[in-house]
Enzyme design. Sequence first.
Site, PDB file in Angstrom:
ATOM      1  N   GLU A  39       0.824  -1.391   0.310  1.00 59.55           N
ATOM      2  CA  GLU A  39      -0.257   0.413  -0.403  1.00 59.55           C
ATOM      3  C   GLU A  39       0.976   0.928  -0.153  1.00 59.55           C
ATOM      4  OE1 GLU A  39       0.702  -1.734   4.299  1.00 59.55           O
ATOM      5  OE2 GLU A  39       0.029  -2.311   2.451  1.00 59.55           O
ATOM      6  N   GLU A  72       9.345 -15.277   0.357  1.00 56.51           N
ATOM      7  CA  GLU A  72      11.133 -15.233   0.811  1.00 56.51           C
ATOM      8  C   GLU A  72      10.383 -14.123   2.103  1.00 56.51           C
ATOM      9  OE1 GLU A  72      13.191 -12.832   1.752  1.00 56.51           O
ATOM     10  OE2 GLU A  72      12.565 -11.437  -0.087  1.00 56.51           O
ATOM     11  N   CYS A 131      15.667  -7.264   3.386  1.00 56.23           N
ATOM     12  CA  CYS A 131      15.782  -8.547   4.051  1.00 56.23           C
ATOM     13  C   CYS A 131      16.775  -9.244   4.552  1.00 56.23           C
ATOM     14  CB  CYS A 131      14.580  -9.423   3.113  1.00 56.23           C
ATOM     15  SG  CYS A 131      14.643  -9.830   1.850  1.00 56.23           S
TER      16      CYS A 131
END
Length: 485
Positions: A199, A274, A308
Site C-alpha cells: 500500500e 521470501e 531482508c
Amino acid sequence: MNVIGKLPFVIATRLSQQIRNMSLVRSLAFVNNQWVPASSGETFEVTNPANGQVLGQVPDMDVDDTEQAVNVAFEAFKTWEHTTAKERSVLLRKWYNLLEDNKDEIARIMTAESGKPLSEAAGEVAYANGFIDWFSEEARRIPGEIVASPTQTKEMMMIRRPIGVAALITPWNFPAAMITRKAGAALAAGCTCVIKPAEDTPLTALAMADLAAKAGIPKGVINVVTCSRKKAAEVGRVLCTSPQVAGLSFTGSTNVGKLLYEQCASTVKRVSLELGGNAPYIVFESADLEAAVKGTIACKFRNCGQTCVSANRLFIQESIFDQFVAKLEEAVKGLKVGDGAAAGVTQGPLINDAQATKVKQLVEDAVKKGAKVHLGDVDHSMRVFNEEIFGPVAVCIPFKNEEEVLAIANSTRSGLAGYFYSNNLSQIWRVAKRLEVGMVGINEGLLSAPEAAFGGIKESGIGREGSHYGIEEYSYIKYLCFGHD
C-alpha cells in the site's frame, strides 16, 4: 509524519508536482488491460515518506474487486498457457525494452513514494529490469526429460507445464524488483498474474503494468489490485483461498508469511515465500578491514537498512573489534541523510511512522540493557540482537573464535542470508558450509542478481527466486508414458 532531520521540503514538493504530470503515473488499478476504480469508489492516499505530502490516490479495492481480477486472470490463462516459449520470450523482451526506455521516470516515481535516494532507485530499476531480461531468455530454456524405459513397450518423458494463475504479493522496500522477479518467472513459465503491491508503493507497480500492456502482453495476463492496509488482510485471504489461484508468491515479514501459508493450505496451493532475515555479518581477523567496512555500508545501509538481506548482527573478532568500529564510524559519518530527491543524499527516510517507531524502540531497548549508541555493547537478551531491525542501525558484537561465532550466528530461526570476511582459504570453505542460511556473501556485501537463486531456509522462506530455479516455482512436472508394440 516520518521526517529525518530538516529535509529539503521544496525539492520534495517539486518532485510531487512532477509525478502527477508523468506519463506513467496512474490513479486507477489495472485489470484486464483496463484502468479501473474500486467497485466501492473508495480510494487511499499515497504519500511521500520524506515529508508526508500526498502524491496521489489509488483505488482501495476489496474482496469483490480481487475476485474479479482473479476471474480475469483465470480466463486469460486458458489462452496464455498455449502460447509458445518463443512468443512469451518476445513479449518479455518488448516489456524489458520499454522498462529500459522509461527507467528514469520509474526511478523518480519510486523515490517519491518509497523515499529511497534517486541514485539508489535508479540502481533498483536496473536490477528489476534485469529479471525481465533474464526471464525473456529463460522462457526458451525450460527443459524436459526423456527417461530410459524399463520395458520394451513404453517410452517415458517428463515435461513442465505452467501451474495457472499466480498471486504475487510484493513489499514496499523494492517495489519494482520484487514484481519483476516474480512476474518475469511466472510469465515465462506460461502463468498469468494478479499482483497486490504494498500500500505504500503502488505507483511503481502501476507504471510497470502500463508498460507491460504497451509491450503487447495480452489482456488479463498481468493484473494489479491496489488496496489500503485496512483491506490487505481480506484481499490476501481471497488470493490464498480462491480455487482459481494455483500458486502464491509472497515477500514480506515472517509472521504474515506464516499466516498466508496457513490460508493457502485449504486449496493446497504452490507456495513461494521470501520472509524475514536476521543476517549475520562476520569479520575475521584475517579480513581486509577496508573491504569489510565498505561491504558493511553497502549491506547494512542500503535502502536505509530496509532490506531482508541487510546485515542485522555484525560479529567482529576481538583482536580487530576496536579498529573495525572506528573505521565504520568514520564511514557512517560520510552518509548524507535527507530527501531522496536531493542531490548527494545517500540515506532517505524510513518508509512510514510504524517503521520509524519500531527502529527507535529497538535502539531504546538495547540502550536500557547496556548498549552504548555508536560504539555499543550488545548481548543476546536485547531485542536488537534477536529481531530483524529493518533500519539504519549497525549492531557490533565482539567474538573470540570461529566456533563461538558460528554457534551464535546460527542461533536463530531465520536463515535467509549471511556474510563473512576472511582471507583464510580453509576458513572460507568451512564457514560458507556451516552458516545456516540460504545465501552466503564471502568478502562481498551485495549478493543479489537475476542469475542467482535467491531464498532462505528455516523460517526465512520456501522456494527460490531468480536464476533458472525461479521458473520452477510456477511450473509443475507432467509425466508422459507412451505405450507401443
